[in-house]
Design a protein around this motif. Structure first.
Motif, mmCIF file in Angstrom:
data_model
loop_
_atom_site.group_PDB
_atom_site.id
_atom_site.type_symbol
_atom_site.label_atom_id
_atom_site.label_comp_id
_atom_site.label_asym_id
_atom_site.label_seq_id
_atom_site.Cartn_x
_atom_site.Cartn_y
_atom_site.Cartn_z
ATOM 1 N N LEU A 123 61.704 -23.213 66.213
ATOM 2 C CA LEU A 123 60.545 -23.284 65.322
ATOM 3 C C LEU A 123 60.221 -24.748 65.026
ATOM 4 N N GLY A 124 58.996 -25.150 65.345
ATOM 5 C CA GLY A 124 58.601 -26.549 65.197
ATOM 6 C C GLY A 124 57.929 -26.834 63.868
ATOM 7 N N ARG A 125 57.513 -28.070 63.710
ATOM 8 C CA ARG A 125 56.796 -28.492 62.501
ATOM 9 C C ARG A 125 55.567 -27.621 62.268
ATOM 10 N N LEU A 126 55.279 -27.344 61.015
ATOM 11 C CA LEU A 126 53.985 -26.758 60.680
ATOM 12 C C LEU A 126 52.984 -27.908 60.719
ATOM 13 N N PHE A 160 51.925 -24.210 64.393
ATOM 14 C CA PHE A 160 53.245 -24.806 64.601
ATOM 15 C C PHE A 160 53.237 -25.637 65.884
ATOM 16 N N ASN A 176 53.491 -33.911 53.885
ATOM 17 C CA ASN A 176 54.324 -33.395 54.981
ATOM 18 C C ASN A 176 53.583 -32.574 56.011
ATOM 19 N N THR A 177 52.313 -32.267 55.773
ATOM 20 C CA THR A 177 51.556 -31.455 56.726
ATOM 21 C C THR A 177 50.076 -31.629 56.401
ATOM 22 N N ALA A 187 60.889 -24.325 58.621
ATOM 23 C CA ALA A 187 60.377 -25.171 59.704
ATOM 24 C C ALA A 187 60.907 -26.580 59.385
ATOM 25 N N PRO A 188 60.806 -27.518 60.323
ATOM 26 C CA PRO A 188 61.371 -28.843 60.048
ATOM 27 C C PRO A 188 60.765 -29.531 58.827
ATOM 28 N N ASN A 189 59.509 -29.244 58.507
ATOM 29 C CA ASN A 189 58.845 -29.992 57.435
ATOM 30 C C ASN A 189 58.434 -29.167 56.232
ATOM 31 N N THR A 190 58.558 -27.842 56.326
ATOM 32 C CA THR A 190 58.161 -26.976 55.214
ATOM 33 C C THR A 190 58.806 -25.616 55.424
#
Lengths: 139, 139
Positions: A3-6, A84, A52-53, B50-53
């Motif tokens: 699962l990657g960054r949102l 993602f 963060n996003t 997830a890595p950021n949230t």
């Protein structure tokens, strides 16, 4: 895959300008990009940065826009998709299809200039999921 | 205030177990918390990192749960709210009310053990926004 960054939350709106004003006034958003058109996808978009996003505000370019149908059901706007990051879009598509998911169309260039695809919401409990190849320069 | 971290995206689901399985199988989620009940809010929740949230999976505890109505309209589940962090919940509530927003009820302890409030979706273009006081230990 892992699962990657949102990368962003996609939010449909009848008016990017009004939504930007709301995020500025009520939540104190300061890092707001310039809105720009993605004619191939029938939308105008604008990114609002959280630390963060991002929130991607999405407005239909015309009545044939895929967002137009969403707004017909949700006239005030609302949450549209979750995006993602994946390291490699082709590998992600292959993996999803192997596991029975319905990938909607071929990868195409998304709002951040890298390939993206959408996965049918029936595969994710009603959530429309976008997968976006992570920008190579950032990694 | 300044727009804070997106602490989590709230996703309603009729079954946390099935949703967890989906996030594991299709997206490769590995950091999945133990589900736990929040009886005061009528929900069972589970955080997927997830890595950021985080994605907060939310299942109704009973038919009176506020999530039950959402699932009646969206039986498969779907995106329910966006949760942004604020430094001080009372200050955030005062600021929002001063600017005409409708804060839903008094601050109460949320899933991460800090005070939270929800803001009416009509103030945010159809998006239900949760504000969560940021955990002091992390800062």
């Amino acid at each position: 895959m892992n699962l990657g960054r949102l990368n962003h939350v996609g939010v449909a709106t009848p008016s990017i300008e009004r939504s930007v004003e709301t995020y500025r006034t009520l939540l104190g958003a300061t890092a707001v990009g310039e809105p720009f058109d993605l004619p191939a996808q029938g939308v105008r978009v604008c990114f609002v940065d959280a630390p963060n996003t991002q929130v991607e505000l999405i407005q239909p370019l015309d009545e044939k826009s895929p967002i137009a149908g969403f707004l017909a059901k949700n006239p005030a706007g609302g949450q549209h998709h979750l995006c993602f990051e994946v390291p490699d879009i082709q590998a992600a598509v292959a993996e999803l299809e192997e596991r029975g998911a319905t990938v909607l169309g071929e990868p195409r260039i998304g709002a951040h200039g890298t390939p993206i695809v959408f996965v049918h919401p029936r595969n994710f409990g009603g959530v429309l999921v976008e997968l976006m190849e992570e920008p190579k320069g950032d990694h």
